[in-house]
Design a protein around this motif. Structure first.
Motif, short mmCIF file in Angstrom:
data_model
loop_
_atom_site.label_atom_id
_atom_site.label_comp_id
_atom_site.label_asym_id
_atom_site.label_seq_id
_atom_site.Cartn_x
_atom_site.Cartn_y
_atom_site.Cartn_z
N ALA A 270 -28.03 -24.76 33.14
CA ALA A 270 -27.25 -23.59 33.56
C ALA A 270 -27.29 -23.38 35.07
CB ALA A 270 -27.76 -22.34 32.85
N VAL A 271 -28.39 -23.76 35.72
CA VAL A 271 -28.56 -23.48 37.14
C VAL A 271 -27.92 -24.55 38.01
CG1 VAL A 271 -30.30 -23.35 38.97
CG2 VAL A 271 -30.60 -22.06 36.86
N VAL A 272 -27.96 -25.81 37.59
CA VAL A 272 -27.53 -26.92 38.44
C VAL A 272 -26.09 -26.76 38.92
CG1 VAL A 272 -26.99 -29.38 38.42
CG2 VAL A 272 -29.22 -28.60 37.65
N PRO A 273 -25.10 -26.44 38.07
CA PRO A 273 -23.72 -26.29 38.59
C PRO A 273 -23.60 -25.21 39.66
CG PRO A 273 -23.70 -26.48 36.21
CD PRO A 273 -25.13 -26.31 36.60
N VAL A 274 -24.32 -24.10 39.49
CA VAL A 274 -24.26 -23.03 40.48
C VAL A 274 -24.82 -23.50 41.81
CG1 VAL A 274 -25.02 -20.70 41.00
CG2 VAL A 274 -24.44 -21.32 38.66
N VAL A 275 -25.94 -24.21 41.78
CA VAL A 275 -26.54 -24.72 43.01
C VAL A 275 -25.61 -25.71 43.69
CG1 VAL A 275 -28.48 -26.03 43.95
CG2 VAL A 275 -28.88 -24.33 42.15
N LEU A 276 -24.98 -26.59 42.93
CA LEU A 276 -24.07 -27.57 43.51
C LEU A 276 -22.85 -26.90 44.13
CD1 LEU A 276 -24.15 -30.41 40.81
CD2 LEU A 276 -25.36 -30.32 43.00
N ALA A 279 -23.99 -25.31 47.38
CA ALA A 279 -24.30 -26.33 48.38
C ALA A 279 -23.03 -26.90 49.01
CB ALA A 279 -25.11 -27.45 47.73
N TYR A 280 -21.96 -26.96 48.23
CA TYR A 280 -20.71 -27.53 48.75
C TYR A 280 -19.93 -26.51 49.58
CZ TYR A 280 -16.05 -29.57 48.82
OH TYR A 280 -14.83 -30.06 49.22
N VAL A 281 -19.93 -25.24 49.18
CA VAL A 281 -19.05 -24.27 49.82
C VAL A 281 -19.80 -23.33 50.75
CG1 VAL A 281 -17.56 -24.31 47.80
CG2 VAL A 281 -19.29 -22.52 47.99
N GLN A 282 -21.08 -23.60 51.05
CA GLN A 282 -21.84 -22.63 51.85
C GLN A 282 -21.25 -22.45 53.25
OE1 GLN A 282 -25.81 -23.94 52.68
NE2 GLN A 282 -25.24 -26.06 53.00
N LYS A 283 -20.72 -23.52 53.83
CA LYS A 283 -20.12 -23.41 55.16
C LYS A 283 -18.91 -22.49 55.13
CE LYS A 283 -17.76 -26.22 58.64
NZ LYS A 283 -17.34 -27.60 59.02
N PHE A 284 -18.00 -22.72 54.19
CA PHE A 284 -16.83 -21.87 54.07
C PHE A 284 -17.19 -20.47 53.62
CE2 PHE A 284 -15.58 -26.26 53.12
CZ PHE A 284 -14.64 -26.47 54.12
N LEU A 285 -18.26 -20.35 52.84
CA LEU A 285 -18.67 -19.04 52.34
C LEU A 285 -19.10 -18.14 53.48
CD1 LEU A 285 -19.08 -17.45 49.72
CD2 LEU A 285 -21.43 -18.26 49.70
N VAL A 286 -19.90 -18.65 54.41
CA VAL A 286 -20.35 -17.86 55.57
C VAL A 286 -19.18 -17.50 56.45
CG1 VAL A 286 -21.78 -17.90 57.63
CG2 VAL A 286 -22.67 -18.85 55.49
N GLN A 287 -18.26 -18.44 56.68
CA GLN A 287 -17.08 -18.15 57.49
C GLN A 287 -16.22 -17.07 56.85
OE1 GLN A 287 -15.01 -21.83 58.07
NE2 GLN A 287 -16.60 -22.73 59.36
N GLY A 288 -16.05 -17.17 55.53
CA GLY A 288 -15.22 -16.19 54.84
C GLY A 288 -15.81 -14.80 54.86
N LEU A 289 -17.12 -14.71 54.61
CA LEU A 289 -17.76 -13.38 54.62
C LEU A 289 -17.76 -12.80 56.02
CD1 LEU A 289 -20.77 -14.02 52.20
CD2 LEU A 289 -18.65 -12.81 51.72
N SER A 290 -17.94 -13.63 57.05
CA SER A 290 -17.92 -13.14 58.42
C SER A 290 -16.53 -12.65 58.80
CB SER A 290 -18.35 -14.25 59.38
OG SER A 290 -19.67 -14.68 59.08
N ALA A 291 -15.50 -13.38 58.36
CA ALA A 291 -14.13 -12.97 58.67
C ALA A 291 -13.77 -11.68 57.98
CB ALA A 291 -13.15 -14.06 58.27
N GLY A 292 -14.21 -11.51 56.75
CA GLY A 292 -13.88 -10.29 56.01
C GLY A 292 -14.65 -9.08 56.49
N ALA A 293 -15.77 -9.31 57.20
CA ALA A 293 -16.59 -8.19 57.66
C ALA A 293 -16.07 -7.58 58.95
CB ALA A 293 -18.03 -8.64 57.87
N VAL A 294 -15.16 -8.26 59.67
CA VAL A 294 -14.63 -7.78 60.94
C VAL A 294 -13.36 -7.00 60.68
CG1 VAL A 294 -13.82 -8.42 63.23
CG2 VAL A 294 -15.64 -9.74 62.13
N LYS A 295 -13.29 -5.83 61.22
CA LYS A 295 -12.09 -4.99 61.04
C LYS A 295 -11.07 -5.37 62.07
CE LYS A 295 -10.53 -0.20 60.76
NZ LYS A 295 -10.91 1.21 60.85
N GLY A 296 -9.87 -5.76 61.59
CA GLY A 296 -8.82 -6.19 62.49
C GLY A 296 -7.96 -5.03 62.97
#
Length: 296
Positions: A270-276, A279-296
């Motif tokens: 159950a855990v392995v797919p979530v970790v994978l 691991a694959y989207v962590q770069k885009f995940l940080v960029q997305g959360l940072s972009a959504g946190a800034v008020k335009g």
């Protein structure tokens, strides 16, 4: 007649007093390394020990008390995958999570664009009400949802879980997507309109490529939320062939005995797919959360 003005001497030139940097400031003291690494090590230990314990139980032979999985055995995984039906549970969880991912992402794109680009009466009230739905626990909606799904014939089908997971994950995804789109300058779309693109084509060719980090962030939350959902799958699914992994794990807990090795192997599955995925989207995940946190 041209008058030559003599340049001021070097000693007479004014200098700009700049604050010393941290590297050149003698009064600046760095925090000791142990103050930084000790909390990080404790947090890492607190996080990784449960995972190691699950992995240990799943790999060591039954009855062993060793803290090192040696000799390594995969009998527990074979028991879970073939005997307990986890192959079917895994397929059901993947299908439900993927449909929830696509549904949540598409609906949040459409709704988020409307909230970010259009001015209409009641928009603020709609956003407030959407956020307020996050305070409603899913357990309170079980009886109404069960009655609705029974009326339309969705009980004991994967579509009941897809609809429920999408509905409960959509409000937060909608607000996040509206923030992502609001941070994209409207002038980019207006330039595409001047070049002959309609609103839809401008959105697909200009806005959508810039939303990739935000879409990855929202899709990841939708996938993980659906993958880990236990309550809806337990209440709306009756046949074992329709169970998901969380429900399958709960049925491995016997009344008088528990096969901890098989249970741990199911937990690893159950855990392995979530970790994978992370691991694959962590770069885009940080960029997305940072972009959504800034008020335009």
């Amino acid at each position: 007649m041209t008058t030559l003005v003599e340049a001021p001497a070097a000693s007479e030139r004014t200098t700009v007093n700049r604050p010393p940097s941290r590297r050149t400031d003698p009064n600046h003291r760095r925090a000791p390394r142990w103050m930084i690494y000790t909390p990080l090590a404790l947090y890492l230990l607190f996080t990784l020990v449960p995972f190691y314990w699950i992995l240990l139980f799943s790999l060591r032979p039954a009855g062993s008390t060793s803290v090192i999985p040696w000799p390594i055995t995969f009998e527990h995984y074979k028991t879970v995958w073939d005997g307990a039906g986890f192959a079917v549970f895994f397929k059901n969880s993947v299908v439900i999570a993927l449909f929830t991912l696509f549904g949540t992402t598409i609906l949040s794109l459409l709704g988020g664009y409307a909230l970010a680009r259009f001015r209409f009466r009641g928009r603020g009230a709609f956003m407030v009400m959407t956020l307020c739905t996050q305070f409603i626990p899913g357990a309170m909606m079980l009886i109404p949802l069960f009655d609705i799904f029974r009326t339309i014939g969705l009980i004991n089908t994967p579509w009941s879980i897809v609809v429920a997971d999408t509905v409960f994950g959509l409000p937060l995804s909608l607000i996040m997507m509206a923030g992502f789109i609001r941070n994209i300058p409207i002038e980019l779309e207006e330039a595409s309109w001047v070049d002959g693109c309609g609103r839809l084509r401008g959105f697909l060719t200009v806005v959508l490529p810039l939303l990739r980090p935000g879409m990855v962030a929202i899709s990841s939350f939708a996938f993980i939320g659906s993958w880990n959902n236990f309550l809806f799958a337990l209440m709306f699914l009756n046949d074992q062939d329709q169970f998901t992994i969380p429900v399958g794990l709960s049925y491995m807990l016997g009344e008088y005995s528990v096969d901890f090795g098989a249970l741990a192997a199911g937990g690893v599955v159950a855990v392995v797919p979530v970790v994978l995925v992370f691991a694959y989207v962590q770069k885009f995940l940080v960029q997305g959360l940072s972009a959504g946190a800034v008020k335009g």
